[in-house]
Enzyme design. Structure first.
Site, short mmCIF file in Angstrom:
data_model
loop_
_atom_site.label_atom_id
_atom_site.label_comp_id
_atom_site.label_asym_id
_atom_site.label_seq_id
_atom_site.Cartn_x
_atom_site.Cartn_y
_atom_site.Cartn_z
N ASN A 7 29.69 -16.18 -5.28
CA ASN A 7 28.51 -16.40 -5.46
C ASN A 7 27.64 -15.05 -5.76
O ASN A 7 27.83 -14.26 -4.98
CB ASN A 7 27.97 -17.27 -4.10
N LYS A 14 28.94 -12.69 -2.94
CA LYS A 14 29.46 -13.09 -1.69
C LYS A 14 30.82 -14.06 -2.20
O LYS A 14 30.95 -14.52 -3.08
CB LYS A 14 28.44 -14.33 -1.36
N HIS A 179 19.53 -26.11 -5.23
CA HIS A 179 20.03 -26.24 -4.08
C HIS A 179 21.05 -27.66 -4.01
O HIS A 179 21.22 -28.15 -2.82
CB HIS A 179 19.14 -26.60 -2.90
N LEU A 208 16.05 -26.42 4.56
CA LEU A 208 15.02 -25.67 4.81
C LEU A 208 15.54 -24.14 5.22
O LEU A 208 15.89 -23.98 6.44
CB LEU A 208 14.04 -26.07 6.07
N GLY A 211 14.46 -19.96 0.94
CA GLY A 211 14.09 -20.98 0.07
C GLY A 211 14.50 -22.45 0.59
O GLY A 211 15.11 -22.67 1.12
N ARG A 240 7.62 -17.69 -1.09
CA ARG A 240 7.19 -18.32 -2.35
C ARG A 240 6.06 -19.42 -1.74
O ARG A 240 6.27 -20.08 -0.71
CB ARG A 240 8.26 -19.11 -3.15
N GLY A 330 18.90 -22.40 7.38
CA GLY A 330 18.70 -21.67 8.38
C GLY A 330 17.56 -22.25 9.31
O GLY A 330 17.62 -22.27 10.53
N GLU A 385 27.86 -24.92 1.28
CA GLU A 385 27.98 -25.12 -0.17
C GLU A 385 29.12 -24.58 -0.62
O GLU A 385 29.78 -24.99 -1.68
CB GLU A 385 26.73 -24.36 -0.88
P1 ADP Z 1 18.49 -18.43 2.58
O1 ADP Z 1 17.70 -19.35 1.84
O2 ADP Z 1 18.22 -17.08 2.29
O3 ADP Z 1 19.81 -19.01 2.55
P2 ADP Z 1 18.85 -19.39 5.37
O4 ADP Z 1 19.13 -20.66 5.20
O5 ADP Z 1 19.50 -18.22 5.98
O6 ADP Z 1 18.16 -18.84 4.16
O7 ADP Z 1 17.32 -19.36 6.36
C1 ADP Z 1 16.68 -18.43 6.80
C2 ADP Z 1 15.40 -18.94 7.69
O8 ADP Z 1 16.18 -19.71 8.80
C3 ADP Z 1 14.52 -17.82 8.29
O9 ADP Z 1 13.38 -18.28 7.94
C4 ADP Z 1 14.90 -17.80 9.58
O10 ADP Z 1 13.96 -17.50 10.53
C5 ADP Z 1 15.43 -19.21 9.96
N1 ADP Z 1 16.38 -19.09 11.23
C6 ADP Z 1 16.14 -19.57 12.28
N2 ADP Z 1 17.02 -19.71 13.27
C7 ADP Z 1 18.03 -18.91 12.52
C8 ADP Z 1 19.23 -18.47 13.03
N3 ADP Z 1 19.75 -19.00 14.16
N4 ADP Z 1 19.91 -18.17 11.94
C9 ADP Z 1 19.62 -17.79 10.94
N5 ADP Z 1 18.33 -18.41 10.23
C10 ADP Z 1 17.77 -18.67 11.28
#
Ligand code: ADP
Length: 399
Positions: A7, A14, A179, A208, A211, A240, A330, A385
């Protein structure tokens, strides 16, 4: 079969090496600051991670170092590069022509180059990653898996924007959606968890993260999604704005003298949770501040959760029904407070969660948070993914 999944981002690469027989990850890691220094974090499964600072001038140099690590005596997991059967590349944008995962050929690369104008951030590094692989592993099958391809069945009235039709016809301005690999993976996993054929299910998947996007999956087919021409459309995200009245853009340019780049920067990097709260793009920090009474953080969380609610309502209407809602990524996987706010007062649609299960969920596995007897099943499904990319790559490389 061993499959390397790559990626490539603008300054990152990655990677994960999968053993498909055992569905396991042998090693994974991230190269960062490519072109501006360079670091690698490499982790062989079951061992301590390695962190190194090393000059990574471009994606080719980074990939060469990754391959060295994968076969090294100390950190490696294979004895030779020849053990890698195929490489799967995550490519954000497949445009209108690359509608499904595809074995890389010269014409695939040429097409990806023609759509760089609509994919300026992710296109060039993805192409660089593919070219680097072709050079370093010329005999290995390369497969591209596109975020957009899950949306290739969306109907025209959902992807054409109501602006002069020539902008679609000539400039290919339309909803593409992003996504898709994540939405495809979690909707399929959910069907397995429910023990029902996906063809019989109407599912809304909420990815969520930093992004965020929401997708309506009817019978296994994505029929609508919140992200559009770019990942900027849809609900409020970490930095965003998501959808806003487009006139705000021209108004800002006219009244403040901002350039197009400046407005893009504001809407992409300074808006969303960060822009409203003034504190952070990280939903954990904003949630904590809201819990402590911070007014703008509270407003940011309300804007986020109301946006998710509105999309769920809209997609239930578009599908004329709803069997399940999935939370992933996340925020979706980790933040009970966001799930609770989204799912509150949704009995009309059949969504009712068990607040205790939602708060005391088990991380890292599919987890049912529905209330006993609820008409709609609500689940947390961890996304993967990379594994989805590996699966597509396996199918195409085995042909
Ligand atoms: P990306 O779109 O960069 O892949 P992620 O899916 O890692 O993002 O999500 C990041 C979001 O998830 C952040 O807003 C973060 O606060 C939230 N989040 C909450 N708890 C966790 C956790 N335990 N680990 C990672 N992200 C978390």
């Amino acid at each position: 079969m061993k499959i390397l999944v790559l990626n490539a981002g603008s300054s990152s690469l990655k990677y994960q090496l999968f053993n498909m027989e055992s569905s396991s990850v042998l090693a994974k890691g991230t190269c960062e600051r490519i072109g501006a220094g360079g670091t690698i974090t490499h982790k062989k499964t079951g061992a301590e991670p390695l962190f190194e600072e090393i000059a990574l001038n471009d994606h080719g140099v980074a990939l060469a170092r990754v391959l060295e690590l994968l076969i090294s005596a100390e950190y490696g997991v294979i004895s030779s590069i020849d053990e890698i059967d195929a490489v799967g590349h995550r490519v954000a944008h497949g445009g209108e022509q690359l509608k499904k995962s595809t074995v890389v050929t010269e014409s695939v690369i040429k097409y990806l180059e023609t759509i760089v104008p609509i994919n300026p951030l992710h296109g060039p590094p993805a192409i660089a990653g593919i070219k680097a692989c072709m050079k370093l592993m010329p005999t290995v099958t390369q497969v591209t898996v596109f975020d957009t391809s899950f949306y290739s069945n969306i109907e025209d009235f959902r992807y054409v924007y109501p602006i002069p039709y020539e902008f679609y016809e000539k400039d290919r301005i339309r909803r593409y959606g992003f996504h898709g690999t994540s939405h495809r993976y979690v909707s399929a996993e959910l069907a397995k968890c429910l023990g029902k054929p996906i063809e019989e299910l109407k599912i809304i998947t909420c990815h969520l993260g930093n992004g965020s996007s929401i997708t309506a999956v009817d019978g296994g087919v994505a029929i609508d999604t919140s992200m559009g021409f770019t990942p900027q459309e849809g609900i409020a995200m970490g930095t965003r704005s998501g959808s806003i009245d487009p006139t705000v853009v021209t108004y800002l340019m006219k009244t403040k003298g901002y350039t197009a780049e400046e407005v893009e920067d504001i809407l992409n990097k300074k808006s969303g949770l960060l822009g409203i709260s003034g504190l952070s793009n990280d939903c954990r920090n904003v949630s904590e501040a809201a819990a402590n009474g911070d007014e703008r953080a509270t407003l940011a969380i309300k804007i986020l959760t109301n946006g998710i609610k509105k999309h769920i309502g809209a997609y239930a209407a578009e599908m004329n029904g709803l069997d399940a809602v999935v939370f992933t990524a996340g925020i979706g996987e980790n933040q009970w407070n966001i799930r609770e706010k989204v799912c509150r007062d949704m009995e009309y649609l059949g969504i009712e969660i068990d607040e205790d299960k939602n708060r005391n969920f088990t991380r890292g596995i599919p987890f049912d948070i529905s209330k006993e007897g609820a008409r709609v099943a609500t689940w947390i499904i961890p996304t993967d993914e990379e594994y989805m990319i590996a699966l597509d790559t396996q199918v195409l490389a085995s042909k």
